[in-house]
Design an enzyme around this catalytic site. Structure first.
Site, mmCIF file in Angstrom:
data_model
loop_
_atom_site.group_PDB
_atom_site.id
_atom_site.type_symbol
_atom_site.label_atom_id
_atom_site.label_comp_id
_atom_site.label_asym_id
_atom_site.label_seq_id
_atom_site.Cartn_x
_atom_site.Cartn_y
_atom_site.Cartn_z
ATOM 1 N N GLU A 118 -39.212 110.827 -47.770
ATOM 2 C CA GLU A 118 -40.467 111.240 -47.132
ATOM 3 C C GLU A 118 -41.533 110.183 -47.387
ATOM 4 O O GLU A 118 -41.554 109.566 -48.449
ATOM 5 C CB GLU A 118 -40.911 112.597 -47.688
ATOM 6 C CG GLU A 118 -39.984 113.732 -47.295
ATOM 7 C CD GLU A 118 -40.509 115.108 -47.728
ATOM 8 O OE1 GLU A 118 -41.626 115.169 -48.288
ATOM 9 O OE2 GLU A 118 -39.802 116.098 -47.507
ATOM 10 N N HIS A 169 -42.917 118.791 -43.983
ATOM 11 C CA HIS A 169 -43.230 119.319 -45.320
ATOM 12 C C HIS A 169 -44.485 120.214 -45.264
ATOM 13 O O HIS A 169 -45.471 119.983 -45.960
ATOM 14 C CB HIS A 169 -43.435 118.177 -46.316
ATOM 15 C CG HIS A 169 -43.127 118.580 -47.727
ATOM 16 N ND1 HIS A 169 -42.526 117.741 -48.626
ATOM 17 C CD2 HIS A 169 -43.327 119.745 -48.396
ATOM 18 C CE1 HIS A 169 -42.379 118.348 -49.788
ATOM 19 N NE2 HIS A 169 -42.865 119.567 -49.665
#
Length: 532
Positions: free
Chosen positions: A262, A280
């Site tokens: 990420e 997320h």
């Protein structure tokens, strides 16, 4: 006046809380993204308030010469080097319960979205296609929901699933039968969950035991047409294996909020018709963002102004007056718990903590919290000494405390006994004049073993040659032994060994040890203690 840097986006109300409580605050919400600029200024601050963008590395901590506390607005502390902070005496706080409902609701939302193909149907309709026959979903009602990890967030998801008239099965090593009955779920082993679940949702932290828990082998055990939801941590799912399952049709769909890397700007999951992806967003509601921001500001201000400690990852709640005497025994209690937590695989039913002699007069609440945190941390890495008793209670663990006057040669010691359905484990320890934790009894066998960061614990029959066997195998692989302690219950009976090593023992060496007929078991152990 203490000074705090807010290097990520936090509520302006939280900034005002710092000011109202006598803390000078610099609100620079984009500074966390600039590593060099942050490194240049961090030495000016007593506190650092962050979310997930700021990476608190060992290098940053080394430059933070005045830093006393790091506050993470949220539960995950993956972006903080906790051992490095601990070694520098910096307290790391989080807000473990502020976004639980929000994350649980997002998992349920993804489950619905995957079941009814809502994002793809929405895009099609916006394009004016009206492809009513293309999007054939499945009902939630009556399906089996498998919840992996039934702690704070997982238990909320489980109760929501029950409310949706789903049959909920749950896997969690710490979940008791009584707690499962209270939630209205069926407690099962992991393989059974894989075999029975129509939907699987993950709510466990990322640890050595949970990493890659959804892989090709796991998917092979699942129903054809299973749907997988992950709002926990990216490393729980092997993305390549999930993609293969989706392409083959074994997995009918997936809802993914977290990724192996990420920010995930490129990923093979993107663009797949049967996958819903979000960036997320588990904790991303206005209520959750406000809650965790206000909570972290209150906690940090209370510590910097009053010395009060709450929701600390690496330190229990103790007063300034008792800290010097209590601190080494807090570490001892944590180490005892960590030992049992690392060698125990079965769900824990009961925990008994005995305080003998001088330890019986101490703040045993802090010592119990430390022991429980050490016990749970191998399964739940972000547990702290405030949340550990709550987590143990939620899982139905029966806790008992015994205090007694000095009964042996030691001025004071702590003995931890843990019961599962299959066995009882007991370990005792004390601190000598050097204030370092030591193991003095394991499985009823007396010994005096120094605690190191990397250790090896073995059990075997009391036969000749064990010392040479262990030393020979480790020496062959160039694993250096710093300390070696043996113990036995009686001649020719059961024996144990505790080896303090200079490095973590490689898996290949472990396998070689376990293959030896004279060694019953060999367990690697890791403890968060200062090296000698």
């Amino acid at each position: 006046m203490p000074r705090v840097l807010v290097s990520d986006k936090l509520s302006t109300t939280a900034v005002q809380i710092f000011k109202d409580r006598g803390v000078e605050v610099d609100y620079l919400p984009d500074l966390g993204k600039d590593k060099e600029k942050l490194l240049a200024v961090i030495g000016q601050y007593d506190g650092l308030a962050i979310r997930s963008a700021t990476k608190v590395t060992e290098k940053l901590i080394a430059a933070a010469t005045n830093l006393k506390v790091i506050g993470r607005a949220g539960i995950g502390v993956d972006n903080v080097d906790i051992p490095a902070a601990s070694r520098r005496g910096i307290i790391v706080m989080n807000t473990p319960f502020g976004n639980s409902i929000t994350t649980a609701e997002h998992a349920i939302a993804l489950m619905f979205a995957v079941a009814r193909q809502i994002p793809e149907a929405s895009a099609s309709t916006h394009a004016g296609k009206w492809e009513k026959n293309r999007f054939m979903g499945v009902e939630i009602t009556g399906k089996t929901l498998g919840v992996i990890g039934c702690g704070n967030i997982g238990s909320i998801v489980a109760t929501r699933g029950v409310g949706l008239k789903m049959h909920v099965v749950a896997f969690d090593p710490f979940l008791s039968e009584s707690r499962a009955a209270e939630l209205g779920v069926e407690k099962v082993e992991l393989d059974e969950l894989f075999a029975r679940a129509d939907f699987i949702t993950l709510h466990t932290p990322l640890t050595d035991k949970t990493r890659n828990i959804i892989n090709a082998d796991a998917i092979a055990k699942m129903k054809k047409g299973v749907r997988i939801i992950n709002c926990a941590r990216g490393g729980l799912v092997v993305e390549a294996d999930l993609i293969a399952g989706l392409k083959s049709g074994k997995v009918a769909g997936a809802g993914i909020d977290v990724f192996e890397v990420e920010p995930a700007e490129q990923n093979e999951l993107f663009g797949m018709d049967n996958v819903v992806c979000t960036p997320h967003l588990g904790a991303s509601t206005s209520e959750a963002q406000e809650n965790v921001a206000l909570q972290v500001a209150e906690q940090m201000a209370d510590y910097l102004v009053k010395g009060a400690v709450s929701n600390a990852i690496n330190m229990p709640s103790i007063t300034a007056e008792e800290a010097p005497r209590l601190k080494p025994f807090v570490k001892l209690a944590e180490v005892l718990g960590a030992f049992v937590g690392q060698v125990t695989e079965d769900p824990i039913k009961e925990v008994e903590i005995l305080f003998d002699g001088a330890t019986a007069t101490m703040n045993t609440r802090a010592l119990i919290s430390a022991a429980l945190a050490g016990l749970i941390r191998p399964q739940v890495s972000d547990v702290n000494m405030v949340s550990a008793p709550i987590m143990a209670k939620e899982r139905g663990v029966i806790l008992s405390e015994i205090r007694r006057d000095k009964s042996g040669v030691f001025d004071g010691y702590i003995k931890l006994t843990v019961k599962t359905e299959k066995q009882t484990r007991a370990i005792a320890g004390t601190c000598f004049s050097d204030l370092k934790p030591r193991f003095i009894q394991i499985k009823g066998i007396n010994m005096d073993a120094e605690v190191g960061r990397h250790m090896l614990y073995t059990t075997n029959g009391d036969v000749p040659g064990i010392i040479g066997l262990l030393g020979g195998i480790l020496g062959k692989h160039k694993v250096n032994i710093a300390n070696f302690q043996l113990g036995r219950d009686h001649p020719g009976g059961n024996a144990i060994a505790m080896l303090y090593l200079d490095e973590r023992i490689p898996d290949a060496v472990l396998e070689e040890l376990r293959a030896q007929p004279s060694i019953d078991s060999a367990k690697p152990l890791q403890f968060d203690v200062a090296e000698a």
